[in-house]
Design a protein around this motif. Structure first.
Motif, PDB file in Angstrom:
ATOM      1  N   VAL A  77       0.878  -1.169   0.000  1.00  0.00           N
ATOM      2  CA  VAL A  77       0.000   0.000   0.000  1.00  0.00           C
ATOM      3  C   VAL A  77       0.909   1.209   0.000  1.00  0.00           C
ATOM      4  CG1 VAL A  77      -1.669   1.316   1.346  1.00  0.00           C
ATOM      5  CG2 VAL A  77      -1.828  -1.186   1.261  1.00  0.00           C
ATOM      6  N   ALA A  78       0.694   2.155  -0.915  1.00  0.00           N
ATOM      7  CA  ALA A  78       1.552   3.331  -0.960  1.00  0.00           C
ATOM      8  C   ALA A  78       0.723   4.581  -0.754  1.00  0.00           C
ATOM      9  CB  ALA A  78       2.292   3.398  -2.287  1.00  0.00           C
ATOM     10  N   VAL A  79       1.287   5.542  -0.029  1.00  0.00           N
ATOM     11  CA  VAL A  79       0.654   6.849   0.115  1.00  0.00           C
ATOM     12  C   VAL A  79       1.172   7.722  -1.023  1.00  0.00           C
ATOM     13  CG1 VAL A  79       0.379   8.876   1.571  1.00  0.00           C
ATOM     14  CG2 VAL A  79       0.482   6.587   2.606  1.00  0.00           C
ATOM     15  N   ILE A  80       0.240   8.279  -1.805  1.00  0.00           N
ATOM     16  CA  ILE A  80       0.599   8.970  -3.046  1.00  0.00           C
ATOM     17  C   ILE A  80       0.191  10.442  -2.957  1.00  0.00           C
ATOM     18  CG2 ILE A  80       0.335   8.968  -5.551  1.00  0.00           C
ATOM     19  CD1 ILE A  80       1.430   6.321  -4.804  1.00  0.00           C
ATOM     20  N   PRO A  81       1.115  11.333  -2.586  1.00  0.00           N
ATOM     21  CA  PRO A  81       0.810  12.770  -2.636  1.00  0.00           C
ATOM     22  C   PRO A  81       0.671  13.225  -4.094  1.00  0.00           C
ATOM     23  CG  PRO A  81       2.758  12.313  -1.283  1.00  0.00           C
ATOM     24  CD  PRO A  81       2.458  11.076  -2.077  1.00  0.00           C
ATOM     25  N   PRO A  82       0.226  14.471  -4.327  1.00  0.00           N
ATOM     26  CA  PRO A  82       0.083  14.942  -5.712  1.00  0.00           C
ATOM     27  C   PRO A  82       1.374  14.740  -6.488  1.00  0.00           C
ATOM     28  CG  PRO A  82      -0.901  16.518  -4.213  1.00  0.00           C
ATOM     29  CD  PRO A  82      -0.219  15.494  -3.365  1.00  0.00           C
TER      30      PRO A  82
ATOM     31  N   GLU B 139      17.496  27.923   0.828  1.00  0.00           N
ATOM     32  CA  GLU B 139      17.582  26.595   1.447  1.00  0.00           C
ATOM     33  C   GLU B 139      16.252  26.028   1.884  1.00  0.00           C
ATOM     34  OE1 GLU B 139      22.182  26.991   2.994  1.00  0.00           O
ATOM     35  OE2 GLU B 139      20.737  25.997   4.282  1.00  0.00           O
ATOM     36  N   ASP B 140      15.147  26.760   1.710  1.00  0.00           N
ATOM     37  CA  ASP B 140      13.878  26.075   1.941  1.00  0.00           C
ATOM     38  C   ASP B 140      13.454  25.385   0.647  1.00  0.00           C
ATOM     39  OD1 ASP B 140      11.355  28.350   1.201  1.00  0.00           O
ATOM     40  OD2 ASP B 140      13.461  28.916   1.276  1.00  0.00           O
ATOM     41  N   SER B 141      12.419  24.593   0.739  1.00  0.00           N
ATOM     42  CA  SER B 141      12.063  23.753  -0.405  1.00  0.00           C
ATOM     43  C   SER B 141      10.564  23.502  -0.420  1.00  0.00           C
ATOM     44  CB  SER B 141      12.824  22.427  -0.324  1.00  0.00           C
ATOM     45  OG  SER B 141      12.500  21.744   0.862  1.00  0.00           O
ATOM     46  N   THR B 142      10.052  23.116  -1.604  1.00  0.00           N
ATOM     47  CA  THR B 142       8.618  22.814  -1.749  1.00  0.00           C
ATOM     48  C   THR B 142       8.454  21.544  -2.555  1.00  0.00           C
ATOM     49  OG1 THR B 142       8.327  25.190  -2.147  1.00  0.00           O
ATOM     50  CG2 THR B 142       6.422  23.793  -2.481  1.00  0.00           C
ATOM     51  N   TRP B 143       7.573  20.656  -2.129  1.00  0.00           N
ATOM     52  CA  TRP B 143       7.166  19.536  -2.976  1.00  0.00           C
ATOM     53  C   TRP B 143       6.192  20.078  -4.007  1.00  0.00           C
ATOM     54  CZ3 TRP B 143       9.595  15.084  -3.165  1.00  0.00           C
ATOM     55  CH2 TRP B 143      10.312  14.654  -2.043  1.00  0.00           C
ATOM     56  N   LYS B 144       6.516  19.918  -5.273  1.00  0.00           N
ATOM     57  CA  LYS B 144       5.693  20.469  -6.341  1.00  0.00           C
ATOM     58  C   LYS B 144       4.480  19.587  -6.600  1.00  0.00           C
ATOM     59  CE  LYS B 144       6.832  23.477  -8.428  1.00  0.00           C
ATOM     60  NZ  LYS B 144       6.666  24.938  -8.268  1.00  0.00           N
ATOM     61  N   GLU B 145       3.474  20.170  -7.269  1.00  0.00           N
ATOM     62  CA  GLU B 145       2.266  19.420  -7.627  1.00  0.00           C
ATOM     63  C   GLU B 145       1.933  19.734  -9.073  1.00  0.00           C
ATOM     64  OE1 GLU B 145      -0.904  20.332  -4.930  1.00  0.00           O
ATOM     65  OE2 GLU B 145       0.290  19.907  -3.155  1.00  0.00           O
ATOM     66  N   ASN B 146       1.845  18.716  -9.919  1.00  0.00           N
ATOM     67  CA  ASN B 146       1.479  18.946 -11.320  1.00  0.00           C
ATOM     68  C   ASN B 146      -0.001  19.273 -11.420  1.00  0.00           C
ATOM     69  OD1 ASN B 146       4.081  18.306 -12.108  1.00  0.00           O
ATOM     70  ND2 ASN B 146       3.591  16.212 -12.713  1.00  0.00           N
ATOM     71  N   LYS B 147      -0.316  20.300 -12.216  1.00  0.00           N
ATOM     72  CA  LYS B 147      -1.736  20.623 -12.375  1.00  0.00           C
ATOM     73  C   LYS B 147      -2.480  19.499 -13.090  1.00  0.00           C
ATOM     74  CE  LYS B 147      -1.172  23.525 -16.566  1.00  0.00           C
ATOM     75  NZ  LYS B 147       0.013  22.811 -17.046  1.00  0.00           N
ATOM     76  N   CYS B 149      -2.286  16.450 -12.354  1.00  0.00           N
ATOM     77  CA  CYS B 149      -2.622  15.387 -11.388  1.00  0.00           C
ATOM     78  C   CYS B 149      -4.003  15.632 -10.813  1.00  0.00           C
ATOM     79  CB  CYS B 149      -1.559  15.348 -10.280  1.00  0.00           C
ATOM     80  SG  CYS B 149      -1.935  14.181  -8.972  1.00  0.00           S
ATOM     81  N   LEU B 150      -4.860  14.623 -10.886  1.00  0.00           N
ATOM     82  CA  LEU B 150      -6.257  14.816 -10.495  1.00  0.00           C
ATOM     83  C   LEU B 150      -6.429  15.133  -9.022  1.00  0.00           C
ATOM     84  CD1 LEU B 150      -8.105  12.018 -12.494  1.00  0.00           C
ATOM     85  CD2 LEU B 150      -7.907  14.434 -13.041  1.00  0.00           C
ATOM     86  N   TRP B 151      -5.500  14.719  -8.159  1.00  0.00           N
ATOM     87  CA  TRP B 151      -5.691  14.962  -6.740  1.00  0.00           C
ATOM     88  C   TRP B 151      -4.790  16.071  -6.204  1.00  0.00           C
ATOM     89  CZ3 TRP B 151      -4.086  10.499  -9.018  1.00  0.00           C
ATOM     90  CH2 TRP B 151      -2.761  10.054  -8.770  1.00  0.00           C
ATOM     91  N   ALA B 152      -4.231  16.891  -7.088  1.00  0.00           N
ATOM     92  CA  ALA B 152      -3.500  18.068  -6.634  1.00  0.00           C
ATOM     93  C   ALA B 152      -4.503  19.139  -6.250  1.00  0.00           C
ATOM     94  CB  ALA B 152      -2.599  18.574  -7.747  1.00  0.00           C
ATOM     95  N   GLY B 153      -4.104  20.021  -5.382  1.00  0.00           N
ATOM     96  CA  GLY B 153      -4.969  21.150  -5.044  1.00  0.00           C
ATOM     97  C   GLY B 153      -6.095  20.801  -4.105  1.00  0.00           C
ATOM     98  N   GLY B 154      -6.148  19.561  -3.659  1.00  0.00           N
ATOM     99  CA  GLY B 154      -7.100  19.216  -2.611  1.00  0.00           C
ATOM    100  C   GLY B 154      -8.499  18.903  -3.085  1.00  0.00           C
ATOM    101  N   THR B 155      -8.730  18.998  -4.418  1.00  0.00           N
ATOM    102  CA  THR B 155     -10.090  18.635  -4.863  1.00  0.00           C
ATOM    103  C   THR B 155      -9.968  17.607  -5.964  1.00  0.00           C
ATOM    104  OG1 THR B 155      -9.954  20.621  -6.203  1.00  0.00           O
ATOM    105  CG2 THR B 155     -11.421  20.692  -4.313  1.00  0.00           C
ATOM    106  N   LEU B 156     -10.496  16.433  -5.753  1.00  0.00           N
ATOM    107  CA  LEU B 156     -10.435  15.389  -6.751  1.00  0.00           C
ATOM    108  C   LEU B 156     -11.454  15.689  -7.827  1.00  0.00           C
ATOM    109  CD1 LEU B 156      -8.530  12.988  -6.518  1.00  0.00           C
ATOM    110  CD2 LEU B 156     -10.518  11.592  -6.153  1.00  0.00           C
ATOM    111  N   LYS B 157     -10.971  15.865  -9.088  1.00  0.00           N
ATOM    112  CA  LYS B 157     -11.898  16.273 -10.151  1.00  0.00           C
ATOM    113  C   LYS B 157     -12.625  15.074 -10.727  1.00  0.00           C
ATOM    114  CE  LYS B 157      -8.301  19.119 -11.153  1.00  0.00           C
ATOM    115  NZ  LYS B 157      -7.192  19.209 -12.033  1.00  0.00           N
TER     116      LYS B 157
END
Lengths: 86, 157
Positions: A77-82, B139-147, B149-157
């Motif tokens: 089972v994997a947790v998949i972030p965006p 030196e700070d960083s961010t995990w990116k999110e592809n637009k 991706c259906l579950w980016a942005g917190g709303t599953l389309k």
């Protein structure tokens, strides 16, 4: 009936959980939401990504919700972030 | 069809090594193909006014490979003359201006491979379990999110 599955954490979820993988014991039949809850119970900081993750069960994406999941011993089972490949 | 051609190849490489456009295009050459189309994704040095020093990639490797194979199947269904398909994706640290992904596709004529390459990179961004962290000069960083991706942005389309 419980079964042992291997949980993999990636990206932000690995940072929040503080680990990349673990073996846990969970019910064989449960919803994807319940499966997520098992993980959040073990690592409460995962709640920060609850709205933005899906799971992958046996390498198929599963949205968090009422979808029934059937687990067998040794399943991954994997947790998949965006995603952000490419 | 042509005696000189290999069977249609689906080539995937996930590697911590520096990528090579020559190596990728060499893998898809075939005698009956007049076109090799390619996309190279490179690390950009800025995001929203912040200076980016490097990207760091991680992947769910077995599932990334199986998702890419599904994309390749879709490509072959939609663009039936496509011959060989190659995706190389780098993992780990990728410094600015270096390539993080290369897509190379061959076909007899250019229209099919050009379209297939565009589809391939879009589909990769939507469905392949790879993640990148942008690391800034501060030196700070961010995990990116592809637009894509259906579950980016917190709303599953």
């Amino acid at each position: 009936m419980n079964t042992e599955v291997l949980v993999l954490y990636f990206a932000k979820s690995a940072e929040l959980a503080g680990l990349k993988s673990e073996t846990i014991s969970v019910p064989e039949e449960l919803t994807s939401q319940q499966l997520w809850q098992e993980l959040e119970n073990r690592h409460p900081r995962l709640s920060a990504v609850r709205e933005q993750v899906v799971l992958a069960v046996r390498q198929e994406y599963v949205v968090l919700g009422n979808q029934r999941v059937s687990l067998r011993a040794g399943d991954e089972v994997a947790v998949i972030p965006p995603l952000s490949g490419g | 069809m042509n005696d000189g051609d290999r069977d249609a190849q689906d080539l995937i490489k996930l590697t911590y090594d520096k990528l090579s456009a020559d190596a990728a295009s060499d893998t898809v050459l075939c005698p009956s193909c007049g076109a090799v189309s390619m996309f190279i994704g490179t690390t950009r040095n800025n995001f929203e006014g912040k200076k980016v020093v490097q990207l760091e990639y991680e992947a769910y490797i077995p599932m990334a490979e199986s998702q890419l194979k599904k994309i390749f199947c879709d490509i072959r269904e939609r663009w039936s003359t496509v011959r060989h398909i190659c995706v190389h994706h780098r993992l780990g640290v990728v410094p600015v201006t270096e390539a993080s992904v290369i897509v190379a596709i061959s076909s007899p004529h250019r229209v099919q491979s050009l379209e297939a390459v565009a589809y391939c990179i879009d589909a990769l961004k939507a469905s392949v379990p790879i993640w990148k962290k942008e690391v800034y000069e501060t030196e700070d960083s961010t995990w990116k999110e592809n637009k894509e991706c259906l579950w980016a942005g917190g709303t599953l389309k």
